[in-house]
Design an enzyme around this catalytic site. Structure first.
Site, short mmCIF file in Angstrom:
data_model
loop_
_atom_site.label_atom_id
_atom_site.label_comp_id
_atom_site.label_asym_id
_atom_site.label_seq_id
_atom_site.Cartn_x
_atom_site.Cartn_y
_atom_site.Cartn_z
CB ILE A 124 -0.94 -0.01 1.23
CG1 ILE A 124 -1.85 1.23 1.27
CG2 ILE A 124 -0.19 -0.11 2.55
CD1 ILE A 124 -2.92 1.17 2.39
CB SER A 125 1.09 4.23 -2.16
OG SER A 125 1.03 3.48 -3.35
#
Ligand code: SAH
Length: 226
Positions: A64-65
């Site tokens: 997940i960024s």
């Protein structure tokens, strides 16, 4: 495990310290980041770290960024509530949910069925229904649904895929994507007006590779395991 109140406090601190202090100032983006429960997009064991300044594992070797990158890309896209958006690389669905919040309709493509299904459930539970998630190779875009006012690619590509450029709206279309090698890339902003395209480099970044026809080769996962 933090309580829901603690999560709200951690999220508010994340917005102030990681986003506002670093120059994010689009009110709609900051509001969306203040509302979106990032901890619901990661597994139990990572929830306590959900509001830290970093990416986190989401399974299948993907991440997940980092919150700042999500906010930065969302801001630079200049999203309006009437925009139709194409996202490539759904992953956890966190960036997707932010896009749903800020635009009219979002098409998102994910290579792994398990990630796509999980992301779809989470976004659904949050009450957004302006979303269509496809499973497959997003490097080719979605020609049948084109054109898109905005395109966002959240995995690295070796070069600018022409096929995505042609799916951008001819009237002030904007696309943001990381271009480079598998270790480090530059985040680029492509704008389209008619048949005129211009490209700007925004910052250096590190994304997982986009694996597909116009991305990196399919055997990349195996190479990394050797
Ligand atoms: N914005 C996401 C980032 C996920 S990482 C988040 O914050 O959760 C990038 C995602 O791109 C991964 O889930 C990976 O599986 C996916 N991906 C890689 N190659 C792809 C391709 N060709 N088509 C669609 N998705 C791809």
């Amino acid at each position: 495990m933090p309580t829901s109140r603690e999560y709200t406090r951690l999220r508010s601190r994340m917005v102030d310290e990681q986003l506002v202090k670093r120059g994010i100032n689009d009110r709609r983006v900051l509001d969306a980041m203040r509302k979106m429960p990032r901890h619901l997009f990661v597994a139990e064991e990572f929830k306590p770290y959900a509001y830290e300044d970093r990416p986190l594992p989401i399974g299948e070797g993907q991440t997940i960024s980092q919150p700042y990158i999500v906010a930065f890309m969302s801001e630079r896209l200049r999203l309006k509530s009437e925009h139709v958006v194409l996202e490539i690389g759904t992953g956890s669905g966190y960036q997707t949910a932010i896009l749903c919040h800020l635009s009219k309709y979002v098409y998102s493509i994910e290579r792994y069925g398990r990630l796509a299904d999980q992301a779809g459930e989470r976004i659904d539970q949050l009450g957004y229904n302006n979303i269509d998630i496809h499973i497959g190779d997003g490097s080719q875009g979605l020609p049948d649904q084109a054109s898109f006012d905005r395109i966002i690619v959240t995995a690295a590509v070796p070069r600018l895929p022409k096929v995505l450029c042609t799916q951008l709206n001819t009237q002030e279309g904007r696309m943001i994507l990381p271009i480079g090698d598998q270790d480090v890339q530059e985040l680029k902003l492509v704008t389209r007006n008619g048949e005129k395209f211009s490209t700007r480099t925004l910052l250096r970044c590190r994304f997982v590779p986009l694996v597909g026809r116009y991305g990196f080769d399919d055997d990349i996962d195996e190479i990394e395991m050797l």
